[in-house]
Design a protein around this motif. Structure first.
Motif, PDB file in Angstrom:
ATOM      1  N   LYS A  85       0.790  -1.037   0.138  1.00  0.00           N
ATOM      2  CA  LYS A  85       0.118   0.056   0.119  1.00  0.00           C
ATOM      3  C   LYS A  85       0.932   1.298  -0.158  1.00  0.00           C
TER       4      LYS A  85
ATOM      5  N   ARG B  15       4.009   1.398  -1.240  1.00  0.00           N
ATOM      6  CA  ARG B  15       4.454   1.497  -2.544  1.00  0.00           C
ATOM      7  C   ARG B  15       3.555   2.006  -3.493  1.00  0.00           C
ATOM      8  N   GLN B  16       2.182   1.677  -3.496  1.00  0.00           N
ATOM      9  CA  GLN B  16       1.204   2.342  -4.467  1.00  0.00           C
ATOM     10  C   GLN B  16       1.114   3.773  -4.401  1.00  0.00           C
ATOM     11  N   LYS B  17       0.928   4.098  -3.010  1.00  0.00           N
ATOM     12  CA  LYS B  17       0.596   5.261  -2.720  1.00  0.00           C
ATOM     13  C   LYS B  17       1.794   6.213  -3.233  1.00  0.00           C
TER      14      LYS B  17
ATOM     15  N   ASP C 256       1.510   6.591  -7.052  1.00  0.00           N
ATOM     16  CA  ASP C 256       0.681   7.361  -7.346  1.00  0.00           C
ATOM     17  C   ASP C 256       1.169   8.928  -7.221  1.00  0.00           C
TER      18      ASP C 256
END
Length: 255
Positions: A237, A239-241, A244
């Protein structure tokens, strides 16, 4: 010679005093006779004779009764004296007797230093028991005699031990065990005038969670993942943030 005839006035003066004197003498004689005691009639003599005979009988009955009481007391004094001298006897029971005889026996026992009691419900069946002072009856023994029962010292001792054992067990149980506390009143009964009887009971059984406020079952709140799985998901989560945020920054600079 000519005879002189007395006048009426002269005759009245002579006769009147004589009549008066005779009347007074008659009154005096009547008063004397009335004051004299009349001779008793045959009926009066019989009544007086019967009265004298009845008085003589009453006097003889009183003397006989007094003599009987004296003889009974003398006999009781002799029996009580023999009872005291007999070392084997602790108590003595007498046959039923009248109230006067019982009172005489109680008085003799008191003078001799003994304890005496009367038992029996009916007057005809009441009797007296005497006890030596060192063997005076207990309350349980007296209660047995009052009920018309025979006194058994062994049975009485057995009952006494049972009572003591039961009292000891009850005392021990009361110290080791505590009684469960219970409310003195039911709250539903106490506040039934405010919440009602049926509505409060129904509400207590039909209460459910409202899903509109984000309430979820307890089973769904349990986390079944391991620690490594939870950490990997947290890193993913992050890394995804971060990706983005980088993507957003590059598009802003290009334009």
């Amino acid at each position: 010679m000519r005879m002189r005839i007395p006048s009426p006035r002269m005759i009245l003066n002579i006769v009147l005093p004589v009549v008066i004197i005779q009347s007074k003498m008659a009154d005096l004689l009547g008063s004397i006779l009335s004051s004299m005691e009349k001779p008793p009639t045959v009926g009066d003599k019989e009544s007086r004779r019967k009265a004298r005979e009845q008085a003589a009988r009453m006097k003889k009955m009183q003397e006989d009764e007094k003599k009987k009481k004296a003889e009974f007391r003398k006999r009781m004094e002799k029996e009580v004296s023999e009872f005291i001298q007999d070392t084997k006897q602790q108590k003595r029971k007498y046959n039923p007797m009248g109230k006067i005889e019982r009172s005489i026996l109680h008085d003799v026992a008191e003078v001799a230093g003994l304890a005496s009691f009367s038992f029996g419900e009916d007057e005809e069946s009441r009797y007296v028991m005497i006890f030596k002072k060192e063997f005076a009856p207990s309350d349980d023994e007296l209660e047995a005699y009052r009920k018309g029962e025979e006194w058994d010292p062994q049975k009485a001792e057995y009952r006494r031990r049972l009572k003591e054992q039961a009292a000891l067990e009850e005392e021990t149980t009361g110290k080791t065990q505590k009684r469960a506390a219970s409310p003195s009143s039911n709250y539903r009964d106490k506040y039934s005038h405010l919440i009602g009887t049926s509505s409060a009971k129904d509400a207590a059984h039909t209460l459910e969670a409202n899903q509109a406020y984000g309430m979820v079952p307890v089973a769904n709140k349990r986390d079944t993942r391991s620690i490594e799985q939870a950490m990997n998901e947290i890193r993913a989560k992050k890394r995804q943030k971060t990706g983005d945020e980088d993507t957003g920054a590059g598009s802003t600079s290009t334009s």
